[in-house]
Design a protein around this motif. Structure first.
Motif, mmCIF file in Angstrom:
data_model
loop_
_atom_site.group_PDB
_atom_site.id
_atom_site.type_symbol
_atom_site.label_atom_id
_atom_site.label_comp_id
_atom_site.label_asym_id
_atom_site.label_seq_id
_atom_site.Cartn_x
_atom_site.Cartn_y
_atom_site.Cartn_z
ATOM 1 N N UNK A 50 29.833 -36.623 -27.909
ATOM 2 C CA UNK A 50 28.909 -37.692 -28.293
ATOM 3 C C UNK A 50 28.258 -38.371 -27.083
ATOM 4 N N UNK A 51 29.057 -38.688 -26.049
ATOM 5 C CA UNK A 51 28.506 -39.409 -24.874
ATOM 6 C C UNK A 51 27.463 -38.548 -24.157
ATOM 7 N N UNK A 52 27.734 -37.242 -24.061
ATOM 8 C CA UNK A 52 26.771 -36.359 -23.384
ATOM 9 C C UNK A 52 25.467 -36.313 -24.170
ATOM 10 N N UNK A 53 25.615 -36.139 -25.488
ATOM 11 C CA UNK A 53 24.421 -36.052 -26.338
ATOM 12 C C UNK A 53 23.592 -37.328 -26.194
ATOM 13 N N UNK A 54 24.292 -38.470 -26.170
ATOM 14 C CA UNK A 54 23.608 -39.757 -26.049
ATOM 15 C C UNK A 54 22.886 -39.864 -24.701
ATOM 16 N N UNK A 55 23.543 -39.369 -23.673
ATOM 17 C CA UNK A 55 22.947 -39.384 -22.334
ATOM 18 C C UNK A 55 21.643 -38.570 -22.314
ATOM 19 N N UNK A 56 21.683 -37.367 -22.930
ATOM 20 C CA UNK A 56 20.478 -36.529 -22.979
ATOM 21 C C UNK A 56 19.371 -37.221 -23.767
ATOM 22 N N UNK A 57 19.780 -37.849 -24.877
ATOM 23 C CA UNK A 57 18.771 -38.531 -25.697
ATOM 24 C C UNK A 57 18.137 -39.694 -24.937
ATOM 25 N N UNK B 94 15.833 -31.453 -25.861
ATOM 26 C CA UNK B 94 15.813 -31.360 -27.330
ATOM 27 C C UNK B 94 16.236 -29.949 -27.749
ATOM 28 N N UNK B 95 15.728 -28.958 -27.061
ATOM 29 C CA UNK B 95 16.076 -27.568 -27.386
ATOM 30 C C UNK B 95 17.580 -27.338 -27.249
ATOM 31 N N UNK B 96 18.125 -27.867 -26.153
ATOM 32 C CA UNK B 96 19.564 -27.732 -25.901
ATOM 33 C C UNK B 96 20.372 -28.310 -27.060
ATOM 34 N N UNK B 97 19.986 -29.507 -27.504
ATOM 35 C CA UNK B 97 20.743 -30.180 -28.565
ATOM 36 C C UNK B 97 20.552 -29.486 -29.911
ATOM 37 N N UNK B 98 19.318 -29.038 -30.167
ATOM 38 C CA UNK B 98 19.049 -28.381 -31.451
ATOM 39 C C UNK B 98 19.804 -27.052 -31.539
ATOM 40 N N UNK B 99 19.869 -26.322 -30.419
ATOM 41 C CA UNK B 99 20.525 -25.009 -30.415
ATOM 42 C C UNK B 99 21.999 -25.094 -30.803
ATOM 43 N N UNK B 100 22.704 -26.068 -30.249
ATOM 44 C CA UNK B 100 24.133 -26.150 -30.554
ATOM 45 C C UNK B 100 24.588 -27.599 -30.447
ATOM 46 N N UNK B 101 24.205 -28.363 -31.444
ATOM 47 C CA UNK B 101 24.446 -29.803 -31.427
ATOM 48 C C UNK B 101 25.939 -30.129 -31.272
ATOM 49 N N UNK B 102 26.783 -29.366 -31.962
ATOM 50 C CA UNK B 102 28.222 -29.678 -31.973
ATOM 51 C C UNK B 102 28.915 -29.362 -30.657
ATOM 52 N N UNK B 103 28.222 -28.623 -29.779
ATOM 53 C CA UNK B 103 28.868 -28.235 -28.519
ATOM 54 C C UNK B 103 28.980 -29.412 -27.545
ATOM 55 N N UNK B 104 28.206 -30.496 -27.810
ATOM 56 C CA UNK B 104 28.178 -31.592 -26.835
ATOM 57 C C UNK B 104 28.965 -32.802 -27.317
#
Ligand code: ADP
Length: 261
Positions: free
Chosen positions: A69-76, A57-67
């Motif tokens: 879509x598929x990576x972000x979904x995988x982390x979620x 969550x911290x990773x995504x909140x820090x720089x959401x646009x850096x990931x």
């Protein structure tokens, strides 16, 4: 004596005499150790998934646009999986604590065993997703007196363990039958089995033969502790026969007084 803790109190008595009072506090000390281990275990079990959740969550909140879509979904999805694990642990802890304080419903419901076992089998099939052959034989008495929710939880735990500790292609048999002194629900599997030295400890909270296998398959380490409590409340007992590498048989045995005429 070995393994015994005595508390000694010295009280001055008369001019030059003392009165010694000794109390055996071994049992108190054992309980206190168990309580401490339990709190340490719960904290550890919650901390591991929580670290994963807060990290992603911290990773995504820090720089959401850096990931992408598929990576972000995988982390979620990983976050979702770990939250599910915590939820499952908390559910089991609440069930166990309700069983220990005896605050659940009375034990005089007429539980329809065939319907209950059909749904237990369906749940086991869903968990297995076609990887095991799961059979059901329902020869025992059609009604059991007890608490439907508790029995569902106990039988469900035995069935899901059989699936989780049996490699793909194995067999799981669910059997409800009369015994010499009542009736028993047996779950037999052709799975990894259990070495004899572990068997007496299986119903201890958080006791696991193989920690990583338990975790990978979604275990909390509380399933058999719940089963034991439910059976004790129903004047029943758990019987375990197992051989490492061959398979296991867990039987939930009930006395005749749980079977209505
Ligand atoms: P868990 O959530 O770890 O499965 P349980 O209390 O249900 O916790 O079981 C305790 C341990 O007993 C498991 O971790 C596993 O090592 C062993 N066990 C339980 N059921 C079986 C089975 N059918 N076959 C082999 N091992 C089993």
């Amino acid at each position: 004596h070995k393994g015994q803790t005595l508390q000694i109190q010295v009280i001055p008595y008369g001019d030059d005499q003392n009165l010694l009072i000794s109390r055996d506090i071994s049992q108190l000390e054992r309980l206190e150790n168990m309580r401490r281990d339990f709190v340490a275990n719960v904290s550890h079990e919650l901390k591991t998934p929580l670290t994963v959740v807060s990290g992603f969550v911290e990773m995504l909140v820090d720089d959401f646009d850096a990931y992408p879509r598929e990576d972000a979904l995988h982390y979620l999805r990983l976050v979702q999986e770990q939250s599910g694990r915590m939820q499952h642990l908390i559910d089991d802890l609440l069930t166990l604590s309700a069983l220990e304080t005896g605050s659940l419903t009375p034990l005089d419901e007429r539980v329809e065993v065939p319907a209950l076992l059909t749904s237990i089998r369906q749940e086991a099939q869903a968990l297995s997703a076609g990887r095991h052959q799961i059979s059901l034989v329902c020869d025992g008495p059609p009604v059991l007196l007890g608490c439907a929710n508790e029995l569902r939880s106990a039988f469900g735990n035995l069935a899901s363990n059989a699936v989780r500790y049996t490699p793909d292609g194995g067999r799981v048999e669910l059997i409800w039958q009369r015994t010499a002194d009542g009736a028993a629900f047996t779950v037999a599997d052709s799975g990894i089995g259990i070495a004899p030295q572990h068997i007496p400890r299986l119903t201890e909270r958080f006791y696991r033969v193989d920690r990583s296998r338990s975790r990978e398959t979604g275990g909390t380490g509380l399933g058999l502790a719940i089963v034991k409590h439910v059976l004790t409340r129903h004047q029943g007992r758990l019987e375990v026969e197992s051989e490492a590498g061959k398979g296991s048989r867990f039987s939930a045995c009930f006395p005749a007084l749980r079977i209505p005429d």
